[in-house]
Design a protein around this motif. Structure first.
Motif, PDB file in Angstrom:
ATOM      1  N   GLY A   9     -50.215   3.349 -20.058  1.00 41.42           N
ATOM      2  CA  GLY A   9     -49.093   3.319 -20.995  1.00 41.42           C
ATOM      3  C   GLY A   9     -48.089   4.413 -20.676  1.00 41.42           C
ATOM      4  N   ARG A  12     -43.282   4.955 -20.769  1.00 37.03           N
ATOM      5  CA  ARG A  12     -42.350   5.633 -21.690  1.00 37.03           C
ATOM      6  C   ARG A  12     -43.150   6.567 -22.610  1.00 37.03           C
ATOM      7  N   ILE A  14     -45.113   9.241 -24.792  1.00 37.02           N
ATOM      8  CA  ILE A  14     -46.080  10.315 -24.520  1.00 37.02           C
ATOM      9  C   ILE A  14     -46.683  10.149 -23.125  1.00 37.02           C
ATOM     10  N   ASP A  33     -48.657   0.597 -16.785  1.00 37.36           N
ATOM     11  CA  ASP A  33     -48.025   0.064 -18.000  1.00 37.36           C
ATOM     12  C   ASP A  33     -48.056  -1.470 -17.905  1.00 37.36           C
ATOM     13  N   ALA A  58     -50.851  -3.392 -15.503  1.00 39.88           N
ATOM     14  CA  ALA A  58     -52.116  -3.951 -15.989  1.00 39.88           C
ATOM     15  C   ALA A  58     -52.164  -3.797 -17.501  1.00 39.88           C
ATOM     16  N   ASP A  59     -52.798  -4.773 -18.133  1.00 35.28           N
ATOM     17  CA  ASP A  59     -53.006  -4.729 -19.579  1.00 35.28           C
ATOM     18  C   ASP A  59     -54.374  -4.098 -19.808  1.00 35.28           C
ATOM     19  N   VAL A  60     -54.411  -2.945 -20.481  1.00 36.58           N
ATOM     20  CA  VAL A  60     -55.682  -2.219 -20.626  1.00 36.58           C
ATOM     21  C   VAL A  60     -56.706  -2.982 -21.463  1.00 36.58           C
ATOM     22  N   ASN A  86     -54.035   6.564 -22.396  1.00 45.30           N
ATOM     23  CA  ASN A  86     -52.973   6.848 -23.369  1.00 45.30           C
ATOM     24  C   ASN A  86     -52.429   5.598 -24.052  1.00 45.30           C
ATOM     25  N   ALA A 137     -56.195   9.832 -29.085  1.00 44.82           N
ATOM     26  CA  ALA A 137     -56.556   9.541 -30.476  1.00 44.82           C
ATOM     27  C   ALA A 137     -55.298   9.822 -31.301  1.00 44.82           C
ATOM     28  N   TYR A 151     -54.752   0.743 -37.814  1.00 46.55           N
ATOM     29  CA  TYR A 151     -54.441   1.656 -36.697  1.00 46.55           C
ATOM     30  C   TYR A 151     -55.341   2.893 -36.795  1.00 46.55           C
ATOM     31  N   LYS A 155     -58.251   4.674 -34.194  1.00 49.88           N
ATOM     32  CA  LYS A 155     -58.234   6.055 -33.707  1.00 49.88           C
ATOM     33  C   LYS A 155     -59.499   6.809 -34.145  1.00 49.88           C
ATOM     34  N   GLY A 182     -49.401  14.299 -33.684  1.00 46.19           N
ATOM     35  CA  GLY A 182     -48.997  14.088 -35.081  1.00 46.19           C
ATOM     36  C   GLY A 182     -47.908  13.047 -35.172  1.00 46.19           C
ATOM     37  N   VAL A 184     -44.726  11.985 -33.454  1.00 52.08           N
ATOM     38  CA  VAL A 184     -44.017  12.228 -32.192  1.00 52.08           C
ATOM     39  C   VAL A 184     -42.810  11.292 -32.094  1.00 52.08           C
ATOM     40  N   THR A 186     -41.085   8.945 -30.542  1.00 46.14           N
ATOM     41  CA  THR A 186     -41.146   7.921 -29.491  1.00 46.14           C
ATOM     42  C   THR A 186     -40.802   6.567 -30.108  1.00 46.14           C
ATOM     43  N   MET A 188     -42.775   4.261 -30.602  1.00 38.54           N
ATOM     44  CA  MET A 188     -43.808   3.877 -31.567  1.00 38.54           C
ATOM     45  C   MET A 188     -43.429   4.291 -32.979  1.00 38.54           C
ATOM     46  N   TRP A 189     -42.904   5.532 -33.103  1.00 36.18           N
ATOM     47  CA  TRP A 189     -42.523   5.980 -34.456  1.00 36.18           C
ATOM     48  C   TRP A 189     -41.232   5.314 -34.946  1.00 36.18           C
TER      49      TRP A 189
HETATM   50  N1  LIG Z   1     -45.908   8.452 -31.398  1.00 38.23           N
HETATM   51  C1  LIG Z   1     -46.757   9.079 -32.185  1.00 38.23           C
HETATM   52  O1  LIG Z   1     -46.356   9.681 -33.195  1.00 38.23           O
HETATM   53  C2  LIG Z   1     -48.223   9.111 -31.908  1.00 38.23           C
HETATM   54  C3  LIG Z   1     -48.786   8.390 -30.856  1.00 38.23           C
HETATM   55  N2  LIG Z   1     -50.145   8.465 -30.666  1.00 38.23           N
HETATM   56  C4  LIG Z   1     -50.789   7.718 -29.597  1.00 38.23           C
HETATM   57  O2  LIG Z   1     -50.262   8.136 -28.343  1.00 38.23           O
HETATM   58  C5  LIG Z   1     -50.244   7.030 -27.415  1.00 38.23           C
HETATM   59  C6  LIG Z   1     -48.833   6.845 -26.858  1.00 38.23           C
HETATM   60  O3  LIG Z   1     -47.959   6.635 -27.950  1.00 38.23           O
HETATM   61  P1  LIG Z   1     -46.351   6.511 -27.774  1.00 38.23           P
HETATM   62  O4  LIG Z   1     -45.925   7.096 -26.502  1.00 38.23           O
HETATM   63  O5  LIG Z   1     -45.783   7.000 -29.029  1.00 38.23           O
HETATM   64  O6  LIG Z   1     -46.211   4.917 -27.723  1.00 38.23           O
HETATM   65  P2  LIG Z   1     -44.996   4.020 -27.156  1.00 38.23           P
HETATM   66  O7  LIG Z   1     -45.088   2.741 -27.896  1.00 38.23           O
HETATM   67  O8  LIG Z   1     -43.726   4.762 -27.178  1.00 38.23           O
HETATM   68  O9  LIG Z   1     -45.416   3.770 -25.618  1.00 38.23           O
HETATM   69  C7  LIG Z   1     -46.594   3.092 -25.320  1.00 38.23           C
HETATM   70  C8  LIG Z   1     -46.565   2.586 -23.890  1.00 38.23           C
HETATM   71  O10 LIG Z   1     -47.800   1.881 -23.684  1.00 38.23           O
HETATM   72  C9  LIG Z   1     -47.516   0.625 -23.070  1.00 38.23           C
HETATM   73  N3  LIG Z   1     -48.556  -0.334 -23.460  1.00 38.23           N
HETATM   74  C10 LIG Z   1     -48.703  -0.955 -24.649  1.00 38.23           C
HETATM   75  N4  LIG Z   1     -49.744  -1.790 -24.624  1.00 38.23           N
HETATM   76  C11 LIG Z   1     -50.282  -1.678 -23.396  1.00 38.23           C
HETATM   77  C12 LIG Z   1     -51.374  -2.304 -22.752  1.00 38.23           C
HETATM   78  N5  LIG Z   1     -52.109  -3.231 -23.390  1.00 38.23           N
HETATM   79  N6  LIG Z   1     -51.669  -1.965 -21.479  1.00 38.23           N
HETATM   80  C13 LIG Z   1     -50.905  -1.056 -20.807  1.00 38.23           C
HETATM   81  N7  LIG Z   1     -49.849  -0.442 -21.373  1.00 38.23           N
HETATM   82  C14 LIG Z   1     -49.532  -0.748 -22.641  1.00 38.23           C
HETATM   83  C15 LIG Z   1     -46.136   0.240 -23.587  1.00 38.23           C
HETATM   84  O11 LIG Z   1     -45.515  -0.712 -22.736  1.00 38.23           O
HETATM   85  C16 LIG Z   1     -45.429   1.583 -23.623  1.00 38.23           C
HETATM   86  O12 LIG Z   1     -44.815   1.884 -22.399  1.00 38.23           O
HETATM   87  C17 LIG Z   1     -50.773   5.834 -28.201  1.00 38.23           C
HETATM   88  O13 LIG Z   1     -52.150   5.676 -27.953  1.00 38.23           O
HETATM   89  C18 LIG Z   1     -50.540   6.233 -29.649  1.00 38.23           C
HETATM   90  O14 LIG Z   1     -51.412   5.556 -30.521  1.00 38.23           O
HETATM   91  C19 LIG Z   1     -50.962   9.231 -31.451  1.00 38.23           C
HETATM   92  C20 LIG Z   1     -50.439   9.941 -32.468  1.00 38.23           C
HETATM   93  C21 LIG Z   1     -49.042   9.951 -32.780  1.00 38.23           C
END
Ligand SMILES: NC(=O)C1=CN([C@@H]2O[C@H](COP(=O)(O)OP(=O)(O)OC[C@H]3O[C@@H](n4cnc5c(N)ncnc54)[C@H](O)[C@@H]3O)[C@@H](O)[C@H]2O)C=CC1
Ligand SMILES: CC(=O)C(C)=O
Length: 255
Positions: A9, A12, A14, A33, A58-60, A86, A137, A151, A155, A182, A184, A186, A188-189
């Motif tokens: 992942g 983009r 984190i 990704d 690849a899809d994880v 991630n 996590a 969700y 975690k 916490g 972040v 991105t 996702m938020w």
């Molecule tokens: N953004 C936040 O506030 C927080 C994020 N996290 C965790 O951190 C990690 C990264 O989060 P963000 O960067 O915010 O997310 P995001 O949504 O901004 O980026 C996630 C990336 O993972 C890729 N992805 C999604 N499904 C996938 C799959 N099946 N196989 C391969 N790649 C895949 C997406 O294409 C994207 O590039 C996640 O596990 C999230 O749960 C944890 C706590 C807080």
């Protein structure tokens, strides 16, 4: 010889920040990704930093695809030192509204994906007698948050997996830890904010602002704040640490 890391992942958010930080730390970094264009762009950034890279689409949640991804990494670099699981997805819904399809989707990516990456990485690391597995996590894995119930469940599961795997893999020289971000800034938020608003009667941007009031350090987290901590987990400085899931959240939770 540079060590080799694989970050899932990492197209983009984190994951991207972690991939770039590990490259700056001297790793050759493979970028996974489901979004090929994004993965390729980050792989290019890594090459520009002077490290070798490989983009792997690849899809994880697909076990075969995950094993094939690790095979590709090993074929190119002959080793895998650090696996950062991630990739994750979020969904905002009341638990009373969550459907079987919602549960399947989120558990397949956030939980099955972490286990598949762990299995494929451990298979290679066992041959090397050494390795570090690092899982994403969340503070939502230490405390349930409303509207993020399923969700949060994924975690909590990642934290359990991290503890169990640490004990199973220690005899093989592999450590397993997790980072718990916490709030972040991105995509996702952005999504969480957009979908929470209608439930909470808040306008766009206000849900994130409301949650951010919980942050002791008084600012929203940047992906790089997480990457700084993962840099430590990936380094030899963390060699005596395993089974831990550490909050890196600017002081939202105190446990
Ligand atoms: N953004 C936040 O506030 C927080 C994020 N996290 C965790 O951190 C990690 C990264 O989060 P963000 O960067 O915010 O997310 P995001 O949504 O901004 O980026 C996630 C990336 O993972 C890729 N992805 C999604 N499904 C996938 C799959 N099946 N196989 C391969 N790649 C895949 C997406 O294409 C994207 O590039 C996640 O596990 C999230 O749960 C944890 C706590 C807080
Ligand atoms: C997305 C996420 O994990 C939180 C707690 O914001």
């Amino acid at each position: 010889m540079s060590k080799v890391a694989l970050v899932t992942g990492a197209g983009r958010g984190i994951g991207r920040a972690i991939a770039l930080r590990l490259a700056r730390d001297g790793f050759n970094v493979c970028v996974n990704d489901i979004n090929g264009e994004a993965a390729n762009a980050v792989a290019e950034e890594i090459e520009q930093l002077g490290q070798s890279s490989l983009a792997v689409i690849a899809d994880v949640s697909n076990r075969e695809a995950v094993f094939s991804m690790v095979d590709k990494v090993v074929k190119k670099f002959n080793r895998l030192d650090v696996m950062v699981s991630n990739a994750g997805i979020a969904q905002v819904k009341l638990l009373t509204e969550v459907t079987p399809e919602d549960l399947d989707r989120i558990f397949k990516v956030n939980v099955y994906g972490v286990i598949y990456c762990l299995q494929a990485a451990a298979k290679q690391m066992e041959k090397q007698g050494k390795g570090k597995i690092i899982n994403a996590a969340s503070i939502a894995g230490h405390q349930g948050f409303k509207l993020l119930g399923h969700y949060s469940a994924t975690k909590f599961a990642v934290i359990g997996i991290t503890q169990s795997a640490a004990q199973e893999l220690a005899p093989k020289g592999i450590t397993v830890n997790a980072y718990c971000p916490g709030i972040v800034d991105t995509d996702m938020w952005e999504l969480i904010d957009e979908k929470m608003g209608p439930y909470l009667g808040l306008e766009k941007g206000e849900s994130m602002k409301k949650f951010s009031e919980l942050i002791t350090l008084g600012r929203i987290q940047k992906p790089e704040d997480v990457a700084n901590f993962v840099s430590f987990l990936a380094s030899t400085d963390s060699d005596y640490m395993t089974g831990q899931s550490i909050n890196i959240d600017g002081g939202v939770l105190f446990s």
